[in-house]
Design a protein around this motif. Structure first.
Motif, PDB file in Angstrom:
ATOM      1  N   UNK A   1       0.863  -1.176   0.000  1.00 14.96           N
ATOM      2  CA  UNK A   1       0.000   0.000   0.000  1.00 14.96           C
ATOM      3  C   UNK A   1       0.901   1.228   0.000  1.00 14.96           C
ATOM      4  N   UNK A   2       0.513   2.237  -0.771  1.00 18.65           N
ATOM      5  CA  UNK A   2       1.281   3.478  -0.808  1.00 18.65           C
ATOM      6  C   UNK A   2       0.325   4.658  -0.847  1.00 18.65           C
ATOM      7  N   UNK A   3       0.729   5.741  -0.191  1.00 21.16           N
ATOM      8  CA  UNK A   3       0.034   7.030  -0.281  1.00 21.16           C
ATOM      9  C   UNK A   3       0.998   8.022  -0.921  1.00 21.16           C
ATOM     10  N   UNK A   4       0.516   8.692  -1.973  1.00 23.15           N
ATOM     11  CA  UNK A   4       1.290   9.737  -2.643  1.00 23.15           C
ATOM     12  C   UNK A   4       0.592  11.064  -2.439  1.00 23.15           C
TER      13      UNK A   4
ATOM     14  N   UNK B   1      -7.859  10.111  -2.072  1.00 23.27           N
ATOM     15  CA  UNK B   1      -8.369  10.066  -0.706  1.00 23.27           C
ATOM     16  C   UNK B   1      -8.381  11.426  -0.028  1.00 23.27           C
ATOM     17  N   UNK B   2      -7.741  12.433  -0.659  1.00 29.92           N
ATOM     18  CA  UNK B   2      -7.769  13.782  -0.100  1.00 29.92           C
ATOM     19  C   UNK B   2      -7.476  14.781  -1.207  1.00 29.92           C
TER      20      UNK B   2
ATOM     21  N   UNK C   1      -3.111  16.541  -4.402  1.00 29.23           N
ATOM     22  CA  UNK C   1      -4.026  15.410  -4.316  1.00 29.23           C
ATOM     23  C   UNK C   1      -3.299  14.296  -3.588  1.00 29.23           C
ATOM     24  N   UNK C   2      -3.996  13.598  -2.704  1.00 28.75           N
ATOM     25  CA  UNK C   2      -3.420  12.433  -2.054  1.00 28.75           C
ATOM     26  C   UNK C   2      -4.049  11.202  -2.684  1.00 28.75           C
TER      27      UNK C   2
ATOM     28  N   UNK D   1       6.166  15.147  -6.415  1.00 26.40           N
ATOM     29  CA  UNK D   1       5.648  14.416  -5.257  1.00 26.40           C
ATOM     30  C   UNK D   1       6.094  15.147  -4.002  1.00 26.40           C
ATOM     31  N   UNK D   2       5.135  15.518  -3.169  1.00 30.57           N
ATOM     32  CA  UNK D   2       5.443  16.187  -1.906  1.00 30.57           C
ATOM     33  C   UNK D   2       5.804  15.190  -0.822  1.00 30.57           C
ATOM     34  N   UNK D   3       5.126  14.038  -0.841  1.00 35.01           N
ATOM     35  CA  UNK D   3       5.351  13.056   0.219  1.00 35.01           C
ATOM     36  C   UNK D   3       4.923  11.670  -0.271  1.00 35.01           C
ATOM     37  N   UNK D   4       5.655  10.648   0.198  1.00 30.53           N
ATOM     38  CA  UNK D   4       5.309   9.252  -0.084  1.00 30.53           C
ATOM     39  C   UNK D   4       5.373   8.484   1.226  1.00 30.53           C
ATOM     40  N   UNK D   5       4.376   7.643   1.450  1.00 34.51           N
ATOM     41  CA  UNK D   5       4.400   6.703   2.567  1.00 34.51           C
ATOM     42  C   UNK D   5       4.058   5.334   2.002  1.00 34.51           C
TER      43      UNK D   5
END
Length: 161
Positions: A86-89, A113-114, A120-121, A143-147
């Motif tokens: 699973x990844x959130x961008x 999702x946001x 955009x997330x 890309x601002x952030x990746x989890x």
């Protein structure tokens, strides 16, 4: 060689620490680790990705079997297992380019999702190669952030491995 281990353990405090300590004391790095309770609330399943040769892998599994809180170890390295991540961008998304990012997400069956003023997330699940490809496309937008969660794995069919 990367080994994918599924380890069934007691769902008690300190078990995670004992397992990871055992692996690190042997001089091996854990590439990915996920832990969550199973269908039995007294048990947790750890999915551990470790890079080790055959001798090192054998040493790790033998030592894990000695831990009282470890009930079962399954190796999915060479098996036909289901593997997912699973990844959130959080992607930079100016109003004039949002539709492009949404289209890319739709192609990869990802979900928005946001929505923020300038981002955009996006949530995506799948194989590591699918998520890597999605990341490559989003890099063009910024890309601002990746989890990222790391892999989870389960045997196919009716096998209880």
């Amino acid at each position: 060689m990367k080994h994918i281990l599924s380890v069934l353990v007691e769902n008690k405090p300190g078990v995670l620490s004992r397992v990871t300590g055992l692996v690190s004391r042997r001089g091996f790095n854990i590439d990915s680790l996920t832990v969550a309770p199973t269908e039995d609330a007294t048990m947790s399943r750890m999915t551990i990705i470790v890079d080790a040769d055959e001798v090192g892998y054998e040493q790790i599994t033998k030592q894990l079997h000695k831990l009282v809180s470890v009930f079962k170890i399954s190796d999915f390295t060479d098996s036909d297992a289901i593997e997912r991540e699973l990844v959130l961008f959080k992607v930079l998304a100016t109003p004039d380019r949002r539709h492009e990012i949404i289209e890319i997400a739709n192609i990869f069956r990802a979900n928005i999702v946001d929505v923020g003023k300038s981002s955009l997330t996006v949530e995506a699940t799948g194989s590591a190669s699918k998520l890597d490809a999605l990341e490559d496309l989003f890099r063009g937008y910024g890309i601002r952030q990746i989890t990222r969660t790391g892999k989870i794995a389960m045997s196919r069919g009716s096998s209880d491995k």
